[in-house]
Write a protein that holds these residues in place. Sequence first.
Motif, PDB file in Angstrom:
ATOM      1  N   UNK A  17      83.383 -22.111 -46.347  1.00 52.86           N
ATOM      2  CA  UNK A  17      84.467 -23.143 -46.879  1.00 52.86           C
ATOM      3  C   UNK A  17      85.907 -22.089 -46.642  1.00 52.86           C
ATOM      4  N   UNK A  18      86.023 -20.931 -46.674  1.00 54.40           N
ATOM      5  CA  UNK A  18      87.098 -20.222 -46.359  1.00 54.40           C
ATOM      6  C   UNK A  18      87.388 -19.444 -45.407  1.00 54.40           C
ATOM      7  N   UNK A  19      86.178 -19.604 -44.563  1.00 55.93           N
ATOM      8  CA  UNK A  19      86.230 -18.943 -43.009  1.00 55.93           C
ATOM      9  C   UNK A  19      86.704 -17.229 -43.303  1.00 55.93           C
ATOM     10  N   UNK A  20      86.095 -16.740 -44.154  1.00 50.86           N
ATOM     11  CA  UNK A  20      86.556 -15.328 -44.505  1.00 50.86           C
ATOM     12  C   UNK A  20      85.433 -14.303 -43.771  1.00 50.86           C
TER      13      UNK A  20
ATOM     14  N   UNK B 180      87.031 -25.319 -55.146  1.00 48.78           N
ATOM     15  CA  UNK B 180      88.106 -24.985 -54.132  1.00 48.78           C
ATOM     16  C   UNK B 180      89.523 -25.138 -54.736  1.00 48.78           C
ATOM     17  N   UNK B 181      89.684 -26.037 -55.480  1.00 46.94           N
ATOM     18  CA  UNK B 181      91.189 -26.390 -56.036  1.00 46.94           C
ATOM     19  C   UNK B 181      91.414 -25.214 -57.234  1.00 46.94           C
ATOM     20  N   UNK B 182      90.487 -25.190 -58.009  1.00 45.73           N
ATOM     21  CA  UNK B 182      90.586 -24.467 -59.101  1.00 45.73           C
ATOM     22  C   UNK B 182      90.656 -23.184 -58.910  1.00 45.73           C
ATOM     23  N   UNK B 183      89.620 -22.564 -57.881  1.00 41.70           N
ATOM     24  CA  UNK B 183      89.859 -21.041 -57.620  1.00 41.70           C
ATOM     25  C   UNK B 183      91.170 -20.533 -56.973  1.00 41.70           C
TER      26      UNK B 183
ATOM     27  N   UNK C 218      98.063 -17.718 -46.452  1.00 42.02           N
ATOM     28  CA  UNK C 218      96.940 -18.330 -46.421  1.00 42.02           C
ATOM     29  C   UNK C 218      95.723 -18.018 -45.761  1.00 42.02           C
ATOM     30  N   UNK C 219      95.851 -17.812 -44.599  1.00 40.90           N
ATOM     31  CA  UNK C 219      94.648 -17.360 -43.852  1.00 40.90           C
ATOM     32  C   UNK C 219      94.186 -15.743 -44.175  1.00 40.90           C
ATOM     33  N   UNK C 220      94.889 -15.120 -44.842  1.00 42.14           N
ATOM     34  CA  UNK C 220      94.530 -13.747 -45.169  1.00 42.14           C
ATOM     35  C   UNK C 220      93.958 -13.533 -46.630  1.00 42.14           C
ATOM     36  N   UNK C 221      94.336 -14.628 -47.567  1.00 47.21           N
ATOM     37  CA  UNK C 221      93.852 -14.818 -48.868  1.00 47.21           C
ATOM     38  C   UNK C 221      92.527 -14.559 -49.252  1.00 47.21           C
ATOM     39  N   UNK C 222      91.472 -15.281 -48.587  1.00 48.83           N
ATOM     40  CA  UNK C 222      90.226 -14.985 -48.760  1.00 48.83           C
ATOM     41  C   UNK C 222      89.574 -13.736 -48.374  1.00 48.83           C
TER      42      UNK C 222
ATOM     43  N   UNK D 131      78.831 -16.445 -53.797  1.00 50.15           N
ATOM     44  CA  UNK D 131      80.167 -15.931 -53.483  1.00 50.15           C
ATOM     45  C   UNK D 131      80.559 -15.686 -52.024  1.00 50.15           C
ATOM     46  N   UNK D 132      79.294 -15.036 -51.573  1.00 44.01           N
ATOM     47  CA  UNK D 132      79.388 -14.854 -49.877  1.00 44.01           C
ATOM     48  C   UNK D 132      79.472 -16.148 -48.975  1.00 44.01           C
TER      49      UNK D 132
END
Length: 277
Positions: A267-270, A168-171, A191-195, A260-261
Amino acid sequence: MRLVVDSNKLRSTDLDVFLQARMSNFAVLTDFVAMEAYKGDTLIGIHKSLEIVSRYPSQVIVLKNSVHACKLSGRRKALQKRLIDKSQTTGFSLFVERLLMAKNGHLAYEEEILAKGHDADEHFTKMLNEAITMKPAMEELGREYSKMERRALRDKRDYTPDLAEKIITTVLEIAGWMYQDSPHVKSMPYSHELPNTYPFRYCLACYLLVLNRVSQGGVLGTAPSKLRNDFADMGIVAYATFFDGLMTSDQRMSELFYETSTILKRIFNAEVPYLEK
């Protein structure tokens, strides 16, 4: 159902059966797949590659190219709609007619198609050069993972909390660099839109690809042409996470699409329609 179709499925009976089954089934086409169809012997390849979808022009969705996709916001509302190239989608029937006219010797349309083929060849040459320059950086990323972590990646075990945090940190770091350096975006999304942005999803897919390659022995021995194709595949994977799934015969690509999905959603709640069906 809207499935993003890989180039290796454009000529398959699977695609024909899928489109024939329901009028509500759509083949979603990306710029990467279009370029694959155009490159090489353009006039022959494009007709063969689009023969099946040409029978179902009203069931084809054409997406905006990756340059335009990079500029789109990550707001959840109309996320899928913003990626669709309305003009090319509604005009696909006319495009099919022009393809047929070119096939029958209409010089102006032949020249138009050949020009697109030339552009596709140039783009893939550019991607090949980028793949060559990126190999050392990809190998360096792989060195950040211990032998035990690489084994866990290879064996497809569940990520430990430490391994998940490292990914997560690296991505997020790579995505930040991408937004800073890209000429196609003006600013970093909230941040909430990034994923929910195309660049972030492409970045995640490419990073997971690197981890996959590293777990299998590294990337230095991988041919640049293969890496170039890998990066094009990850562009298709990134697009597919916005839709109902991916139609491909490439096992590695299918696995990376699912991975990826899953990370995007868990993790990112995308927004990932494939995992919300």
